[in-house]
Design a protein around this motif. Structure first.
Motif, PDB file in Angstrom:
ATOM      1  N   PHE A 145       5.228  -6.368 -19.822  1.00 53.22           N
ATOM      2  CA  PHE A 145       5.516  -5.306 -20.611  1.00 53.22           C
ATOM      3  C   PHE A 145       4.023  -5.269 -21.818  1.00 53.22           C
ATOM      4  CE2 PHE A 145       9.488  -3.699 -18.914  1.00 53.22           C
ATOM      5  CZ  PHE A 145       9.206  -2.332 -18.725  1.00 53.22           C
ATOM      6  N   ARG A 146       3.665  -4.419 -21.355  1.00 49.17           N
ATOM      7  CA  ARG A 146       2.166  -4.725 -21.671  1.00 49.17           C
ATOM      8  C   ARG A 146       1.626  -3.576 -23.139  1.00 49.17           C
ATOM      9  NH1 ARG A 146      -1.755  -4.019 -16.527  1.00 49.17           N
ATOM     10  NH2 ARG A 146       0.233  -2.345 -16.908  1.00 49.17           N
ATOM     11  N   TYR A 147       1.394  -3.880 -24.044  1.00 49.00           N
ATOM     12  CA  TYR A 147       0.579  -3.221 -25.352  1.00 49.00           C
ATOM     13  C   TYR A 147      -0.187  -3.675 -25.988  1.00 49.00           C
ATOM     14  CZ  TYR A 147       5.853  -2.717 -24.353  1.00 49.00           C
ATOM     15  OH  TYR A 147       7.301  -2.618 -24.099  1.00 49.00           O
ATOM     16  N   GLY A 148      -1.217  -1.777 -26.619  1.00 47.65           N
ATOM     17  CA  GLY A 148      -2.022  -2.182 -27.370  1.00 47.65           C
ATOM     18  C   GLY A 148      -2.698  -1.423 -28.813  1.00 47.65           C
ATOM     19  N   ARG A 149      -3.299  -1.650 -29.210  1.00 47.98           N
ATOM     20  CA  ARG A 149      -3.845  -0.542 -30.815  1.00 47.98           C
ATOM     21  C   ARG A 149      -4.963  -0.687 -30.932  1.00 47.98           C
ATOM     22  NH1 ARG A 149      -0.890   2.267 -34.204  1.00 47.98           N
ATOM     23  NH2 ARG A 149       0.717   0.737 -34.334  1.00 47.98           N
ATOM     24  N   LEU A 150      -5.551   0.581 -30.835  1.00 45.44           N
ATOM     25  CA  LEU A 150      -6.977   0.779 -30.492  1.00 45.44           C
ATOM     26  C   LEU A 150      -7.117   1.184 -32.195  1.00 45.44           C
ATOM     27  CD1 LEU A 150      -9.616   0.097 -29.965  1.00 45.44           C
ATOM     28  CD2 LEU A 150      -9.782   2.795 -28.538  1.00 45.44           C
ATOM     29  N   GLU A 151      -8.234   0.913 -32.999  1.00 43.17           N
ATOM     30  CA  GLU A 151      -9.031   1.492 -34.251  1.00 43.17           C
ATOM     31  C   GLU A 151     -11.003   1.779 -33.383  1.00 43.17           C
ATOM     32  OE1 GLU A 151      -8.509   0.046 -37.373  1.00 43.17           O
ATOM     33  OE2 GLU A 151      -6.280  -0.458 -37.167  1.00 43.17           O
ATOM     34  N   GLY A 152     -11.139   2.959 -33.005  1.00 45.11           N
ATOM     35  CA  GLY A 152     -12.219   2.996 -33.048  1.00 45.11           C
ATOM     36  C   GLY A 152     -12.580   3.321 -31.644  1.00 45.11           C
ATOM     37  N   GLU A 153     -13.940   3.146 -30.777  1.00 47.25           N
ATOM     38  CA  GLU A 153     -14.085   3.357 -29.161  1.00 47.25           C
ATOM     39  C   GLU A 153     -13.838   2.807 -28.586  1.00 47.25           C
ATOM     40  OE1 GLU A 153     -16.586   6.465 -26.968  1.00 47.25           O
ATOM     41  OE2 GLU A 153     -17.491   5.389 -28.847  1.00 47.25           O
ATOM     42  N   ALA A 154     -13.408   3.014 -26.861  1.00 49.19           N
ATOM     43  CA  ALA A 154     -13.147   1.721 -25.712  1.00 49.19           C
ATOM     44  C   ALA A 154     -13.513   2.032 -24.802  1.00 49.19           C
ATOM     45  CB  ALA A 154     -11.956   0.576 -26.377  1.00 49.19           C
ATOM     46  N   LEU A 155     -13.949   1.435 -23.461  1.00 52.68           N
ATOM     47  CA  LEU A 155     -13.882   2.265 -22.073  1.00 52.68           C
ATOM     48  C   LEU A 155     -12.681   0.947 -21.610  1.00 52.68           C
ATOM     49  CD1 LEU A 155     -14.645   3.647 -20.044  1.00 52.68           C
ATOM     50  CD2 LEU A 155     -16.261   1.979 -19.969  1.00 52.68           C
ATOM     51  N   ASP A 233     -17.419  17.539 -19.345  1.00 52.71           N
ATOM     52  CA  ASP A 233     -18.724  17.767 -18.350  1.00 52.71           C
ATOM     53  C   ASP A 233     -19.636  16.330 -17.527  1.00 52.71           C
ATOM     54  OD1 ASP A 233     -21.245  18.249 -17.355  1.00 52.71           O
ATOM     55  OD2 ASP A 233     -21.647  19.175 -19.988  1.00 52.71           O
ATOM     56  N   LYS A 234     -19.629  16.702 -15.738  1.00 54.56           N
ATOM     57  CA  LYS A 234     -19.672  15.357 -15.455  1.00 54.56           C
ATOM     58  C   LYS A 234     -21.152  14.900 -16.435  1.00 54.56           C
ATOM     59  CE  LYS A 234     -17.665  16.813 -11.444  1.00 54.56           C
ATOM     60  NZ  LYS A 234     -17.112  16.984 -10.005  1.00 54.56           N
ATOM     61  N   GLU A 235     -22.314  15.385 -16.248  1.00 52.99           N
ATOM     62  CA  GLU A 235     -23.190  14.536 -16.780  1.00 52.99           C
ATOM     63  C   GLU A 235     -22.688  13.861 -18.402  1.00 52.99           C
ATOM     64  OE1 GLU A 235     -26.089  18.359 -18.216  1.00 52.99           O
ATOM     65  OE2 GLU A 235     -26.396  19.171 -16.481  1.00 52.99           O
ATOM     66  N   PRO A 238     -22.136   9.728 -17.691  1.00 52.82           N
ATOM     67  CA  PRO A 238     -22.842   8.114 -17.857  1.00 52.82           C
ATOM     68  C   PRO A 238     -22.812   7.334 -18.849  1.00 52.82           C
ATOM     69  CG  PRO A 238     -23.690   9.913 -15.961  1.00 52.82           C
ATOM     70  CD  PRO A 238     -22.702  10.973 -16.852  1.00 52.82           C
ATOM     71  N   ALA A 239     -22.771   8.538 -19.995  1.00 58.82           N
ATOM     72  CA  ALA A 239     -22.718   7.693 -21.041  1.00 58.82           C
ATOM     73  C   ALA A 239     -21.383   6.877 -21.220  1.00 58.82           C
ATOM     74  CB  ALA A 239     -22.948   9.167 -22.574  1.00 58.82           C
ATOM     75  N   LEU A 240     -20.480   7.376 -20.917  1.00 62.84           N
ATOM     76  CA  LEU A 240     -19.347   6.549 -21.055  1.00 62.84           C
ATOM     77  C   LEU A 240     -19.033   5.562 -20.259  1.00 62.84           C
ATOM     78  CD1 LEU A 240     -16.242   9.182 -19.974  1.00 62.84           C
ATOM     79  CD2 LEU A 240     -17.220   9.230 -22.449  1.00 62.84           C
ATOM     80  N   THR A 241     -20.040   4.816 -19.305  1.00 58.88           N
ATOM     81  CA  THR A 241     -19.814   3.870 -19.247  1.00 58.88           C
ATOM     82  C   THR A 241     -21.379   3.347 -19.360  1.00 58.88           C
ATOM     83  OG1 THR A 241     -20.800   4.909 -16.531  1.00 58.88           O
ATOM     84  CG2 THR A 241     -18.567   4.768 -16.941  1.00 58.88           C
ATOM     85  N   ALA A 242     -21.859   3.775 -19.840  1.00 62.25           N
ATOM     86  CA  ALA A 242     -23.375   2.834 -20.934  1.00 62.25           C
ATOM     87  C   ALA A 242     -23.593   1.754 -21.088  1.00 62.25           C
ATOM     88  CB  ALA A 242     -24.215   4.166 -21.223  1.00 62.25           C
ATOM     89  N   ASN A 243     -23.985   0.747 -21.012  1.00 67.07           N
ATOM     90  CA  ASN A 243     -24.272  -0.492 -21.174  1.00 67.07           C
ATOM     91  C   ASN A 243     -23.094  -1.278 -20.782  1.00 67.07           C
ATOM     92  OD1 ASN A 243     -26.885  -0.687 -22.311  1.00 67.07           O
ATOM     93  ND2 ASN A 243     -25.662   0.458 -24.651  1.00 67.07           N
TER      94      ASN A 243
END
Length: 321
Positions: A145-155, A233-235, A238-243
């Motif tokens: 089983f896998r667990y995580g905690r995030l503070e900020g932004e991530a893909l 919004d599909k536009e 692309p920003a989510l996967t940029a870089n």
């Protein structure tokens, strides 16, 4: 439904926000409770009694360990499942699996990113691209089983494993997936989640409100426990996967370029026993596919076999069909 003082205490415990004295008492009580076994339910009075004992300044550890609340036979709004093999639920929100994972410091991975985008590959093969100054903690139990905690932004590009869910806690929300890709951005009391592929289950820790989010959908969660879902919004996608190296779509592309992108994305070294393989061309979309899945698709398209040893992938065969 208003949560009890005891449930709030346990939530603070998971976040390392209790005093050292309270932590010792809680962990001693949980350790003993693991040996009780069975499905137990505690009344609100029992929980209030335990809360008072734990938060008291008295040296009453033996009294806490010996505490055996009466078991309610009827359904209770606060259900606990105890046992070594079973999970323990705290106010229907926090499991012992989650508690155990977050307390096993030796199995803990913590990454704090700086500016820009930083890629992290977890033990299960999950890829995470952290944006800006973000913090990711990850724990993987021996049972998978896998667990995580995030503070900020991530893909997140979560490795698919139907038997072992991936649970991510952030900003008062529990995100549960089996294998999917999504972007999540958090502040102190606000969460924005956008799903690229698969299905994501979102649970509010404040009021137990839950919702499933499909591809090209998003949810916004605020500190009041409200979850609002809408289309993305599909536009903006692309920003989510940029870089990042998330997008892996190729059209009549030389294998030399394809293999280089696979190496960069998964941090591996790919060697070829036949240089002709590099000159083959391929049209395929490996986006949101694992390394093994991508290599399998290549082997089915071209006359290629592959083997793995550590971080080295060896390709053999005649190459182009």
């Amino acid at each position: 439904m208003e949560r009890s003082d005891f449930s709030r205490l346990m939530e603070r415990y998971l976040k390392d926000e209790v005093s050292e004295q309270e932590r010792i008492k809680i962990e001693a009580w949980l350790e003993v409770r693991k040996t009780d076994g069975g499905d137990l339910e505690f009344s609100s009075g029992d929980q209030e009694n335990l809360f008072r004992k734990i938060t008291s300044n008295m040296d009453n550890l033996d009294e806490i360990i010996a505490l055996r609340p009466e078991i309610e036979k009827k359904t209770s709004s606060h259900r606990w499942l105890l046992g070594i093999a079973a999970s323990i639920l705290i106010v229907s929100l926090v499991s012992l699996g989650l508690w155990t994972a977050f307390r096993q410091r030796n199995n803990k991975l913590e990454v704090v990113s700086k500016e820009g985008v930083e890629k992290v590959i977890l033990n299960d093969g999950t890829l995470v691209w952290l944006r800006g100054k973000s913090k990711l903690s990850y724990y993987e139990q021996s049972n998978g089983f896998r667990y995580g905690r995030l503070e900020g932004e991530a893909l997140f590009e979560v490795a698919k494993d139907a038997a072992h869910p991936f649970v991510l806690a952030c900003a008062g929300v529990e995100i549960k997936v089996l294998g999917t890709s999504f972007n999540v951005k958090t502040t102190h009391d606000l969460l924005e989640l956008k799903v690229l592929t698969g299905k994501v289950h979102v649970l509010s820790e404040k009021n137990n409100l839950s919702i499933d989010v499909e591809p090209n959908e998003q949810v916004i969660y605020n500190g009041e426990g409200e979850i609002k879902k809408s289309s993305v919004d599909k536009e903006t996608l692309p920003a989510l996967t940029a870089n990042t190296e998330y997008t892996m779509s190729f059209r009549n592309t030389l294998m030399q370029e394809v293999l280089k992108k696979l190496e960069d994305k998964f941090n591996v070294n790919i060697e070829e026993t036949n240089e002709q393989i590099s000159h083959c061309r391929i049209t395929a979309d490996f986006t949101d596919h694992s390394l093994d899945s991508s290599l399998q698709m290549i082997s089915e398209t071209l006359s290629i076999k592959y083997s793995k040893e550590g971080n080295t992938i060896t390709l053999s065969g005649s190459g182009c069909k």
